[in-house]
Design a protein around this motif. Sequence first.
Motif, short mmCIF file in Angstrom:
data_model
loop_
_atom_site.label_atom_id
_atom_site.label_comp_id
_atom_site.label_asym_id
_atom_site.label_seq_id
_atom_site.Cartn_x
_atom_site.Cartn_y
_atom_site.Cartn_z
N ALA A 8 -25.01 78.25 -16.83
CA ALA A 8 -24.52 79.62 -17.08
C ALA A 8 -24.21 79.83 -18.54
CB ALA A 8 -23.28 79.88 -16.23
N ILE A 9 -24.65 78.96 -19.42
CA ILE A 9 -24.38 79.10 -20.85
C ILE A 9 -25.22 80.24 -21.41
CG2 ILE A 9 -24.53 77.97 -23.10
CD1 ILE A 9 -24.00 75.33 -21.73
N GLU A 10 -24.58 81.25 -21.95
CA GLU A 10 -25.26 82.44 -22.45
C GLU A 10 -26.18 82.08 -23.62
OE1 GLU A 10 -26.46 86.32 -22.80
OE2 GLU A 10 -25.23 85.41 -21.23
N GLY A 11 -27.44 82.51 -23.52
CA GLY A 11 -28.40 82.32 -24.59
C GLY A 11 -29.15 81.00 -24.56
N LEU A 12 -28.79 80.09 -23.65
CA LEU A 12 -29.45 78.79 -23.62
C LEU A 12 -30.92 78.91 -23.23
CD1 LEU A 12 -29.42 75.72 -23.83
CD2 LEU A 12 -28.57 75.64 -21.47
N GLN A 13 -31.20 79.72 -22.21
CA GLN A 13 -32.57 79.83 -21.75
C GLN A 13 -33.50 80.35 -22.85
OE1 GLN A 13 -33.12 82.22 -18.23
NE2 GLN A 13 -35.33 82.36 -18.50
N SER A 97 -21.86 66.63 -24.27
CA SER A 97 -20.77 67.58 -24.07
C SER A 97 -20.97 68.84 -24.92
CB SER A 97 -19.43 66.94 -24.46
OG SER A 97 -19.45 66.52 -25.82
N GLU A 98 -22.16 69.01 -25.50
CA GLU A 98 -22.45 70.16 -26.35
C GLU A 98 -22.50 71.45 -25.52
OE1 GLU A 98 -22.56 72.32 -29.19
OE2 GLU A 98 -23.04 70.30 -29.95
N ARG A 99 -21.97 72.54 -26.06
CA ARG A 99 -21.99 73.83 -25.37
C ARG A 99 -22.64 74.93 -26.21
NH1 ARG A 99 -19.08 75.27 -20.73
NH2 ARG A 99 -19.27 73.51 -19.31
N ASN A 100 -22.77 74.71 -27.52
CA ASN A 100 -23.43 75.73 -28.35
C ASN A 100 -24.90 75.82 -27.95
OD1 ASN A 100 -25.21 76.26 -30.95
ND2 ASN A 100 -23.24 77.29 -31.25
N PRO A 101 -25.41 77.03 -27.60
CA PRO A 101 -26.78 77.12 -27.06
C PRO A 101 -27.86 76.64 -28.02
CG PRO A 101 -25.85 79.30 -27.48
CD PRO A 101 -24.73 78.33 -27.61
N VAL A 102 -27.68 76.91 -29.32
CA VAL A 102 -28.70 76.49 -30.29
C VAL A 102 -28.72 74.97 -30.41
CG1 VAL A 102 -29.45 76.64 -32.69
CG2 VAL A 102 -28.49 78.66 -31.56
N ALA A 103 -27.53 74.37 -30.59
CA ALA A 103 -27.46 72.91 -30.71
C ALA A 103 -27.88 72.23 -29.41
CB ALA A 103 -26.05 72.50 -31.10
N LEU A 104 -27.52 72.83 -28.29
CA LEU A 104 -27.89 72.25 -27.00
C LEU A 104 -29.39 72.30 -26.78
CD1 LEU A 104 -27.04 70.96 -24.38
CD2 LEU A 104 -26.44 73.22 -23.49
N ALA A 105 -30.02 73.41 -27.17
CA ALA A 105 -31.48 73.51 -27.03
C ALA A 105 -32.17 72.48 -27.91
CB ALA A 105 -31.94 74.92 -27.40
N ASP A 106 -31.65 72.25 -29.10
CA ASP A 106 -32.23 71.22 -29.96
C ASP A 106 -32.06 69.83 -29.34
OD1 ASP A 106 -33.03 73.07 -31.83
OD2 ASP A 106 -31.21 72.89 -33.05
N TRP A 107 -30.91 69.59 -28.71
CA TRP A 107 -30.70 68.30 -28.04
C TRP A 107 -31.68 68.12 -26.89
CZ3 TRP A 107 -29.04 67.09 -23.02
CH2 TRP A 107 -28.72 65.74 -22.80
N ILE A 108 -31.86 69.18 -26.09
CA ILE A 108 -32.81 69.12 -24.98
C ILE A 108 -34.22 68.85 -25.51
CG2 ILE A 108 -33.92 70.47 -23.16
CD1 ILE A 108 -31.22 71.86 -22.72
#
Length: 419
Positions: A8-13, A97-108
């Motif tokens: 449900a993290i906004e902007g992740l998709q 434990s990352e929640r920032n969508p930009v950083a999380l997308a880069d991690w993925i």
Amino acid sequence: MELIIFSAIEGLQSEVEQLRDVAVLAPSRIDQVQRLLTGSRPPDAIYLDDSRGTPLADLWDLTARAQQVGAKVLLGLAGPARSALPDALAAGLAATSERNPVALADWIGGQLGRRRGSSVQRLPVIAIGAAKGGIGKTFATCVLAEGLRRRGLDVLVWDSDISNPGLVPAFRVPASAPSYLHLVQRGPAHWYPSGIQPFIFQPEHTRATNQGWGRIDLLIGSHAVARAENDLRLPDWQGLYQGIIALEGYDVVLIDTPPDYLRRPYATHVLQAGGNVVLPTPPGARERMGVGHMLDHFTELAPDRLERCALLFMEPERGVTVTVSMVADLFARRYPRLSNLGVLPREPRLASLADEHDRYVSMLDLGPYSRFTQATHRVVEVLCAHAGLQPRLPMPKTGWWGRLSEQMFGQRIPAPAVS
């Protein structure tokens, strides 16, 4: 690569969709994730997190199911289940434990070995949706495509209603035209602009003109091919969607979506991905009830995107006691964030002439000074502002002499012979 995102993290998709060669599927319920994992073609990877308040036991259960089918598991544990992060890492799982969508997308992307595309173009998308058949969805798609074309825009129309491809007879598409369902059969490695381009049908009768009009090209899914290839899976449709919006040479994509929006939630996906949805809305009781059900569905799955929805009202047939203004007020009170594109009047004579003609002819050409054409131009003007489109031509003006001549003498285009 197919990737499930259950978050449900906004902007992740939208951030993950910028990764190269990744088709994203974002179900909203845990039972949908379970069905995808147990299907005949499970995804390549899955990202799960606790942002939806999913119990930790359910996250472990989904993790085990994904591992059983060979899907790579990525975990985000930053909320209620953060205490389990050390256990996940100790078990050899990729977890953060990352929640920032930009950083999380880069991690993925790093975990999947994928990086962002450079300067990836994302075409504006307008999905024409409906909760039941026969309310004018395909008709609205054709009319809006022609109206946008007359504003100098190049339009790609994608027929996603493969069970009833109404655009085929409407645009007089020949049987020899390519079907994108053959492209789907080739697999995700071909769902990119260079692979999609050969399956785009470019009719001669909707080419760009010397007056500065744009063109209408078509992506068609043949009904005969659809029967032979069974159904189009949602992950396949979403993967193809990512390739289509990266195409060059178009200003907007119009998608004619199927009415079974629960099984084929294409309009919902467009809304969640930042596109726009237009809902044709006749004032009849059953029709407006269907529109209401679809809006409730959007409210549940994309509550922050309702301002991207717009209603296109259809003038009722003679004898209907409910007026458009009454229905418009009803929707405005219940869904105040919706936009109103206006009203398309009924012109049965023009519609009949266009249907019976031996070649494709637009109603806008059959009645260039009719109230239908004037209303269409006004609707398209509002739609351009709503969707952020930049027309190259001004809204066509209708001179008083042309309007008077049409009212006095009617259409001069002869009626075609019925074959």
